[in-house]
Design an enzyme around this catalytic site. Sequence first.
Site, PDB file in Angstrom:
ATOM      1  N   GLU A 135     138.978  -4.765 -32.406  1.00 26.00           N
ATOM      2  CA  GLU A 135     140.126  -5.182 -30.572  1.00 26.00           C
ATOM      3  C   GLU A 135     140.087  -3.690 -30.155  1.00 26.00           C
ATOM      4  O   GLU A 135     139.675  -2.856 -30.956  1.00 26.00           O
ATOM      5  CB  GLU A 135     141.680  -5.493 -31.330  1.00 26.00           C
TER       6      GLU A 135
ATOM      7  N   LYS B 160     141.853  -0.687 -28.486  1.00 20.41           N
ATOM      8  CA  LYS B 160     142.642   0.002 -28.553  1.00 20.41           C
ATOM      9  C   LYS B 160     142.931   0.301 -27.512  1.00 20.41           C
ATOM     10  O   LYS B 160     143.129   1.465 -26.451  1.00 20.41           O
ATOM     11  CB  LYS B 160     142.035   1.657 -29.142  1.00 20.41           C
TER      12      LYS B 160
ATOM     13  N   ASP C 218     145.806   2.176 -23.999  1.00 18.08           N
ATOM     14  CA  ASP C 218     146.316   3.171 -24.397  1.00 18.08           C
ATOM     15  C   ASP C 218     147.805   3.218 -23.577  1.00 18.08           C
ATOM     16  O   ASP C 218     147.491   3.343 -22.445  1.00 18.08           O
ATOM     17  CB  ASP C 218     145.270   4.178 -23.677  1.00 18.08           C
TER      18      ASP C 218
ATOM     19  N   TYR D 297     149.337  -5.664 -32.225  1.00 18.36           N
ATOM     20  CA  TYR D 297     148.062  -5.800 -32.972  1.00 18.36           C
ATOM     21  C   TYR D 297     147.920  -5.713 -35.020  1.00 18.36           C
ATOM     22  O   TYR D 297     147.096  -5.532 -35.293  1.00 18.36           O
ATOM     23  CB  TYR D 297     147.546  -4.765 -32.963  1.00 18.36           C
TER      24      TYR D 297
ATOM     25  N   LYS E 124     136.234   6.042 -30.744  1.00 21.59           N
ATOM     26  CA  LYS E 124     136.939   6.633 -29.585  1.00 21.59           C
ATOM     27  C   LYS E 124     135.520   6.421 -28.479  1.00 21.59           C
ATOM     28  O   LYS E 124     134.725   6.722 -28.632  1.00 21.59           O
ATOM     29  CB  LYS E 124     137.313   7.823 -29.005  1.00 21.59           C
TER      30      LYS E 124
ATOM     31  N   CYS F 167     139.391  26.753  11.391  1.00 20.96           N
ATOM     32  CA  CYS F 167     137.425  26.563  10.657  1.00 20.96           C
ATOM     33  C   CYS F 167     137.116  27.776   9.773  1.00 20.96           C
ATOM     34  O   CYS F 167     136.922  28.576   9.847  1.00 20.96           O
ATOM     35  CB  CYS F 167     136.817  25.787  11.157  1.00 20.96           C
TER      36      CYS F 167
ATOM     37  N   CYS G 178     133.043  27.886  11.039  1.00 21.12           N
ATOM     38  CA  CYS G 178     133.500  28.623  12.491  1.00 21.12           C
ATOM     39  C   CYS G 178     134.321  29.424  13.328  1.00 21.12           C
ATOM     40  O   CYS G 178     133.857  30.185  14.330  1.00 21.12           O
ATOM     41  CB  CYS G 178     132.509  27.735  12.810  1.00 21.12           C
TER      42      CYS G 178
ATOM     43  N   CYS H 201     138.624  20.462  12.039  1.00 23.60           N
ATOM     44  CA  CYS H 201     137.748  21.792  13.182  1.00 23.60           C
ATOM     45  C   CYS H 201     137.638  21.607  14.686  1.00 23.60           C
ATOM     46  O   CYS H 201     136.720  20.260  14.853  1.00 23.60           O
ATOM     47  CB  CYS H 201     136.827  21.989  12.564  1.00 23.60           C
TER      48      CYS H 201
ATOM     49  N   CYS I 172     129.773  23.963  15.896  1.00 24.66           N
ATOM     50  CA  CYS I 172     130.744  24.708  14.159  1.00 24.66           C
ATOM     51  C   CYS I 172     129.186  24.076  13.262  1.00 24.66           C
ATOM     52  O   CYS I 172     128.401  22.410  13.110  1.00 24.66           O
ATOM     53  CB  CYS I 172     131.430  23.822  13.614  1.00 24.66           C
TER      54      CYS I 172
END
Length: 675
Positions: free
Chosen positions: A114, A116, A118, A226, A315, A410, A413, A428, A434
């Site tokens: 089954e 797992k 979390d 479960y 896991k 910037c 530049c 910018c 640039c």
Amino acid sequence: MSGEADRRVGELRRLIEDANYRYYVLDDPTVPDAEYDRWLRELQALEAAHPEWLTPDSPTQRVGAGPLKDFSQVAHDVPMLSLNNAFSEGEVVAFDRRVREGLEREGQVDYAVEPKFDGLAITLRYEHGVFVRGATRGDGYTGEDVSANLRTIHAIPMRLETPHPPALLEVRGEVLMLLRDFDKLNQDARNQGEKLFVNPRNAAAGSLRQLDPRITAKRRLHFFAYGIGGVVGVELPPTHSAVMDWLAALRLPVAKERRVVSGVNGLMGYFSELGEQRASLPFAIDGAVYKVNRLADQEKLGFVARAPRFAIAHKYPAQEELTVVEAIDVQVGRTGVLTPVARLKPVFVGGVTVTNATLHNEDEVRRKDVRVGDTVIVRRAGDVIPEVVGILPRDPQKPLPSPFAMPTSCPECGAPVLRLEGESAARCTNGLACPAQRKQALLHFAARRAMDIEGLGDKLVDQLVDHGQVATPADLYSLNIEQIAGLERMAQKSAENLLAGIKASRHRPLARFIFALGIRQVGEQTARDLARHFGNLGALMAADREALLQVPDVGPVVAASITAFFRESHNQAVIEALRLAQAWVDGEALPVSPGRFAGLTFVLTGTLPNLTRDQAKARIEAEGGKVAGSVSGKTDFVVAGADPGSKLAKAAQLNIRILDETAFSQLFDQGERPT
Ligand code: 9MJ
């Protein structure tokens, strides 16, 4: 009279719990919300008039009672154990060997397998079929009584569906938050400017441990059973899988993804299958759980320390890890957008080593309050780009790092940075003057889906721009072999290849050329629409707002961006230079005719036997058709391959024509517009 009201109370409770079950457990609602609400209000009115009829298992009690001062402690009659973990096939093989030795078994062992979940482990106590108490796992021996909060979880039945309930049943399972509810919770939090939850597990934990059940009720938690912790008054079936079937029949939610397999091969097969499904499951999982299926065998194997010998959690590689932010840099993109990027102490997460994670924009950094030196949770799930989900609490003993601030000039530049009202992006203001924007613009121009210049990568573009050899895409076409061969790490052969790549990029179709120009708001599809509509670049450049609005899917924002682009004298000069360099020849591109598939919308789903998604899409678009991401009333055809998603079901529901690859290919052979 009162007898009738009494009966109605029972009837309403049944109707409401049936509707809950269909909605929350089977995910198959059958009752309209309005009807459900009417039932609930009617029941509330009857219970208000007859308080003596109110029972704790009434569905009206799910809305959340008043706040508690604290949770009381619950001692678990049967301890809530944890599972040992396996992180590799070798460890699974070793587990199976121990099981077979313990059972003195020669052949393969059957395992119930089954997902797992979390989430958070909890136990539910049913006495004579009625929910009486629920508690967290705590340390495994003593947990906290969170009954009031558990009552708000609609997937948990308040009464078991059976005429012969056991005198006592302890159900073990996991409380979690479905991903869609988690996304919605964080979306709402974001809109309210509140702190975000880092992941569904934390959101579920925070919600379950609320002292005010009314808050829990708003959080939409879910539950999966479960196993069982103890039972009195019925004889259990002989296997774990049959126990799970029994729980399902009692209307407890159990995972659809559970199965029985044989031996290590069965376990490993399930592990990879579940791994493939993982990204599309509606809840987070962190592995698969394997349990020896026969309960008599489980008993024989028993426990070591605090974990059963008959079960193991296998896991998947973690999708979240902790690491430290070493710096926050700011990158400048093609359109001048400044993106803060966290430079991270390298960390292995989701199967790769991650050293950078985007922080998206200034507001996002503020919201997450990420600062240099912070320990952060980094997440990388599937192929999704890594992101910083949140920070760990800072050590109050240490000096507080200063908050991130977007630079006002910037970083590439030095030009001023501007953030327009209502926009999340800071930009910018220097445009193609640039160097960072220039480099990104060149890379975009050369990209595979644009002019497709083979051999022109970011290292090379850096050098060409830094040495002043290339400023605009037009300059690429006058590069010579000496200039290129003189660059760092550039052998004669690679230089020749690059020149060949540049040469081969001449005379690409108009749509690609328009896309390559990098006009803001003009992606591949819009570029195609524009090419088809105007037929040549001269006509597109001359088009005013009204003319542009005639193009399908071009709205005022896109139109404004296009007119602004072509008004710019710098852009006009680059286009003229490209024309002179014969990078592309106007007028030779595409027919203006709308194409046989014009006005038809296709949706692709699943894997086709021969065509890739991109190829199928290109074929449709070459005929003037459109490809959409989801099925709706506007869809004309759904092209379905192997493992189609929910799109296929939706198409069938809406009576939309479904084509396999053969039928799809035949559309192209017909030579007429398909109907
Ligand atoms: C989870 N977390 O999904 C068990 N679990 O069984 C499943 N946890 C478990 N089983 C015995 N599917 C102890 C814990």
